[in-house]
Design a protein around this motif. Structure first.
Motif, PDB file in Angstrom:
ATOM      1  N   LYS A   1      -1.905  10.899 -18.149  1.00 22.30           N
ATOM      2  CA  LYS A   1      -0.800  10.223 -17.732  1.00 22.30           C
ATOM      3  C   LYS A   1      -0.881  10.101 -16.313  1.00 22.30           C
ATOM      4  N   GLU A   2      -0.853  11.221 -15.588  1.00 23.94           N
ATOM      5  CA  GLU A   2      -0.572  11.213 -14.203  1.00 23.94           C
ATOM      6  C   GLU A   2      -1.538  10.345 -13.613  1.00 23.94           C
ATOM      7  N   ARG A   3      -3.062  10.772 -13.945  1.00 28.36           N
ATOM      8  CA  ARG A   3      -4.055   9.707 -13.505  1.00 28.36           C
ATOM      9  C   ARG A   3      -3.853   8.164 -13.524  1.00 28.36           C
ATOM     10  N   LEU A   4      -3.428   7.912 -14.650  1.00 36.45           N
ATOM     11  CA  LEU A   4      -3.054   6.362 -14.894  1.00 36.45           C
ATOM     12  C   LEU A   4      -2.038   6.006 -13.883  1.00 36.45           C
ATOM     13  N   ARG A   5      -1.151   6.716 -14.027  1.00 38.14           N
ATOM     14  CA  ARG A   5       0.157   6.285 -13.008  1.00 38.14           C
ATOM     15  C   ARG A   5      -0.581   6.230 -11.577  1.00 38.14           C
ATOM     16  N   LEU A   6      -1.256   6.963 -11.036  1.00 36.65           N
ATOM     17  CA  LEU A   6      -1.908   7.020  -9.901  1.00 36.65           C
ATOM     18  C   LEU A   6      -2.525   5.693  -9.689  1.00 36.65           C
ATOM     19  N   ALA A   7      -3.479   5.424 -10.609  1.00 40.44           N
ATOM     20  CA  ALA A   7      -4.414   4.081 -10.515  1.00 40.44           C
ATOM     21  C   ALA A   7      -3.592   2.988 -10.694  1.00 40.44           C
ATOM     22  N   PHE A   8      -2.334   3.029 -11.517  1.00 42.61           N
ATOM     23  CA  PHE A   8      -1.640   1.737 -11.317  1.00 42.61           C
ATOM     24  C   PHE A   8      -0.845   1.693 -10.140  1.00 42.61           C
ATOM     25  N   GLU A   9      -0.594   2.633  -9.494  1.00 45.29           N
ATOM     26  CA  GLU A   9       0.153   2.513  -8.123  1.00 45.29           C
ATOM     27  C   GLU A   9      -0.781   2.072  -7.011  1.00 45.29           C
ATOM     28  N   ALA A  10      -2.199   2.610  -7.166  1.00 44.73           N
ATOM     29  CA  ALA A  10      -3.360   2.167  -6.115  1.00 44.73           C
ATOM     30  C   ALA A  10      -3.446   0.461  -6.279  1.00 44.73           C
ATOM     31  N   VAL A  11      -3.338  -0.004  -7.490  1.00 44.36           N
ATOM     32  CA  VAL A  11      -3.431  -1.493  -7.896  1.00 44.36           C
ATOM     33  C   VAL A  11      -2.128  -2.070  -7.294  1.00 44.36           C
ATOM     34  N   VAL A  12      -1.197  -1.564  -7.674  1.00 41.55           N
ATOM     35  CA  VAL A  12       0.384  -2.050  -7.398  1.00 41.55           C
ATOM     36  C   VAL A  12       0.196  -2.399  -5.672  1.00 41.55           C
ATOM     37  N   THR A  13      -0.085  -1.159  -5.005  1.00 48.96           N
ATOM     38  CA  THR A  13      -0.001  -1.249  -3.473  1.00 48.96           C
ATOM     39  C   THR A  13      -1.094  -2.214  -2.846  1.00 48.96           C
ATOM     40  N   ALA A  14      -2.291  -2.146  -3.424  1.00 48.59           N
ATOM     41  CA  ALA A  14      -3.155  -3.211  -2.962  1.00 48.59           C
ATOM     42  C   ALA A  14      -2.765  -4.655  -3.102  1.00 48.59           C
ATOM     43  N   GLY A  15      -2.142  -4.993  -4.604  1.00 55.60           N
ATOM     44  CA  GLY A  15      -1.580  -6.215  -4.671  1.00 55.60           C
ATOM     45  C   GLY A  15      -0.485  -6.796  -3.673  1.00 55.60           C
ATOM     46  N   ILE A  16       0.526  -5.623  -3.395  1.00 57.77           N
ATOM     47  CA  ILE A  16       1.651  -5.911  -2.447  1.00 57.77           C
ATOM     48  C   ILE A  16       1.171  -6.289  -1.136  1.00 57.77           C
TER      49      ILE A  16
ATOM     50  N   PHE B   1      -1.724  -7.604  -0.209  1.00 61.79           N
ATOM     51  CA  PHE B   1      -2.337  -9.099  -0.384  1.00 61.79           C
ATOM     52  C   PHE B   1      -1.241 -10.044  -0.563  1.00 61.79           C
ATOM     53  N   LEU B   2      -0.157  -9.782  -1.284  1.00 54.41           N
ATOM     54  CA  LEU B   2       1.021 -10.728  -1.177  1.00 54.41           C
ATOM     55  C   LEU B   2       1.729 -10.855  -0.130  1.00 54.41           C
ATOM     56  N   CYS B   3       1.972  -9.738   0.611  1.00 56.76           N
ATOM     57  CA  CYS B   3       2.716  -9.758   1.928  1.00 56.76           C
ATOM     58  C   CYS B   3       1.696 -10.641   3.082  1.00 56.76           C
ATOM     59  N   TYR B   4       0.487 -10.429   2.899  1.00 56.61           N
ATOM     60  CA  TYR B   4      -0.369 -11.227   3.597  1.00 56.61           C
ATOM     61  C   TYR B   4      -0.302 -12.684   3.450  1.00 56.61           C
ATOM     62  N   PHE B   5      -0.360 -12.959   2.324  1.00 56.75           N
ATOM     63  CA  PHE B   5      -0.167 -14.342   1.932  1.00 56.75           C
ATOM     64  C   PHE B   5       1.111 -15.164   2.063  1.00 56.75           C
ATOM     65  N   ALA B   6       2.267 -14.356   1.947  1.00 60.04           N
ATOM     66  CA  ALA B   6       3.513 -14.773   2.302  1.00 60.04           C
ATOM     67  C   ALA B   6       3.644 -15.128   3.751  1.00 60.04           C
ATOM     68  N   VAL B   7       3.145 -13.902   4.626  1.00 62.57           N
ATOM     69  CA  VAL B   7       3.233 -14.050   6.103  1.00 62.57           C
ATOM     70  C   VAL B   7       2.550 -15.219   6.573  1.00 62.57           C
ATOM     71  N   PHE B   8       1.234 -15.410   5.939  1.00 63.14           N
ATOM     72  CA  PHE B   8       0.609 -16.706   6.543  1.00 63.14           C
ATOM     73  C   PHE B   8       0.946 -17.929   6.071  1.00 63.14           C
ATOM     74  N   GLU B   9       1.651 -18.079   4.758  1.00 63.36           N
ATOM     75  CA  GLU B   9       2.345 -19.452   4.550  1.00 63.36           C
ATOM     76  C   GLU B   9       3.426 -19.746   5.537  1.00 63.36           C
ATOM     77  N   ILE B  10       4.352 -18.425   5.887  1.00 63.81           N
ATOM     78  CA  ILE B  10       5.392 -18.660   6.494  1.00 63.81           C
ATOM     79  C   ILE B  10       5.125 -19.207   7.979  1.00 63.81           C
ATOM     80  N   VAL B  11       3.850 -18.659   8.529  1.00 61.85           N
ATOM     81  CA  VAL B  11       3.280 -19.028   9.844  1.00 61.85           C
ATOM     82  C   VAL B  11       3.073 -20.546   9.779  1.00 61.85           C
ATOM     83  N   ARG B  12       2.267 -20.589   8.733  1.00 60.51           N
ATOM     84  CA  ARG B  12       1.592 -22.206   8.604  1.00 60.51           C
ATOM     85  C   ARG B  12       2.511 -23.120   8.622  1.00 60.51           C
ATOM     86  N   TRP B  13       3.702 -22.786   7.824  1.00 61.50           N
ATOM     87  CA  TRP B  13       4.855 -23.905   7.750  1.00 61.50           C
ATOM     88  C   TRP B  13       5.469 -23.859   9.009  1.00 61.50           C
ATOM     89  N   LEU B  14       5.561 -22.850   9.711  1.00 58.86           N
ATOM     90  CA  LEU B  14       6.303 -22.926  11.111  1.00 58.86           C
ATOM     91  C   LEU B  14       5.556 -23.744  12.128  1.00 58.86           C
TER      92      LEU B  14
END
Length: 378
Positions: free
Chosen positions: A6-21, A23-36
């Motif tokens: 159970k703890e291994r699954l939680r660590l794997a899930f947290e790794a995926v979530v961290t990577a997703g965050i 990339f999402l932060c990068y895309f959001a920042v890039f879109e804001i800069v492009r809009w400006l």
């Protein structure tokens, strides 16, 4: 530390979530800069930092995810994931340690926290183990002390009750007039008197034992010659030894063995050893007292060639109230405290005492320092 599934699954899930965050932060920042940049070209065009990037930013497809940017994001995500998972892993370690501590606190003091821990957590676990070991040792010591007190009460009660019963019995006969002559009454009184002396000896030995057992017992240090003390002890016991068909021989160096110690208590040590040799060395003819000086200690042996004791008895000689006889007879045995008192006195002087059977001889060895810290203070 062994992680659960159970703890291994939680660590794997947290790794995926961290990577997703990331990339999402990068895309959001890039879109804001492009809009400006698209909305306010006159403002951002003057910044040398952007240079000719406006057209690239405005026309960039896939939100600017070029190979270089992708590699950069991977590195950032890797660092962030490692940092997050390390923190989470330490949290799991702490949870495991707390769970194990709760189990130990329930009375399972022999249990040890499982797993290998490094860094500060490893030091904490080691400290916990040391603390638990110290607690268990303290509890065992307290249990031994409590048992020792019970044994003390039992033994004292036994040793006092026996002569006291005789005293009451003989005095009762006298009080009731149940004697045929004055001489018989005198015999009763004499017997009661002897039993009373036995009780007094027990009380005196018990008092002395409890006194010398205390590490804070003060010692009256004086400078004396151990050789002369041994010679004097041999003279004091010579008459008793002759009555029992024994000979006491001494062997000491020609030069003086000057040392510091409480002579009254040290005399008690050798008095007890010689008394034991005369009482229990059945069939013996010789008692030898030898003294040897080394650089900073003196070693005195008291040996007798009488009947030896079995090994298990030798190991228990210094236990309080121990007597070599299977029965606790008062005829040959004393209070059973003599050797325990001797051991305590020797230890108060920071020395050692031991017993052994060697070549048919029972040998008591006493090692005392010529000087010690306490004697130097005085």
């Amino acid at each position: 530390m062994q992680l659960t599934n159970k703890e291994r699954l939680r660590l794997a899930f947290e790794a995926v979530v961290t990577a997703g965050i990331i990339f999402l932060c990068y895309f959001a920042v890039f879109e804001i800069v492009r809009w400006l940049v698209t909305s306010l070209p006159e403002v951002f065009g003057d910044f040398w930092l952007f240079g000719n990037m406006f057209d690239d930013i405005r026309t960039q497809e896939l939100w600017g995810l070029t190979p270089l940017v992708f590699i950069f994001l991977i590195i950032v995500a890797g660092v962030a994931i490692y940092w997050r998972l390390k923190r989470r892993y330490h949290q799991y370690e702490l949870q495991h340690i707390i769970k194990e501590l709760h189990y130990i606190a329930q009375g399972n003091y022999t249990h040890r926290i499982r797993g290998k821990y490094s860094g500060d957590i490893g030091k904490v676990v080691d400290s916990i183990h040391v603390l638990v070991d110290s607690t268990v040792e303290a509890m065992e010591e307290e249990r031994r002390i409590e048992q020792s007190k019970d044994e003390l009460i039992t033994n004292v009660s036994h040793d006092i009750r026996t002569p006291l019963t005789s005293i009451i019995g003989y005095l009762g006969l006298i009080e009731e007039g149940r004697f045929s002559s004055a001489s018989q009454a005198t015999d009763y009184v004499h017997t009661a008197y002897k039993k009373a002396k036995q009780m007094k000896a027990l009380v005196d030995d018990l008092f002395e034992y409890t006194t010398v057992r205390q590490t804070t017992t003060p010692l009256e240090y004086i400078r004396f010659d151990m050789g002369q003390l041994i010679e004097q002890m041999a003279i004091d016991f010579e008459l008793e030894a002759v009555k029992k068909g024994r000979e006491i021989r001494t062997s000491t160096p020609e030069e003086s063995i000057m040392m510091h110690g409480d002579t009254e208590k040290i005399v008690r040590v050798f008095h007890n050893l010689l008394s034991n040799a005369l009482k229990y060395g059945k069939g013996g003819t010789l008692i030898c007292i030898n003294a040897v000086r080394s650089e900073d200690t003196v070693t005195v042996t008291v040996s007798n060639n009488g009947e030896t004791l079995p090994e298990e008895a030798i190991e228990q000689l210094f236990e309080r109230f121990y007597r070599a006889e299977a029965s606790r007879s008062q005829e040959t045995a004393g209070t059973g405290l003599g050797l325990a008192i001797a051991q305590s006195i020797v230890e108060l002087h920071q020395g050692k005492i031991s017993a052994e059977v060697k070549d048919g001889w029972t040998v008591f060895t006493v090692v005392l320092p010529l000087e010690n810290e306490e004697s130097q203070k005085q």
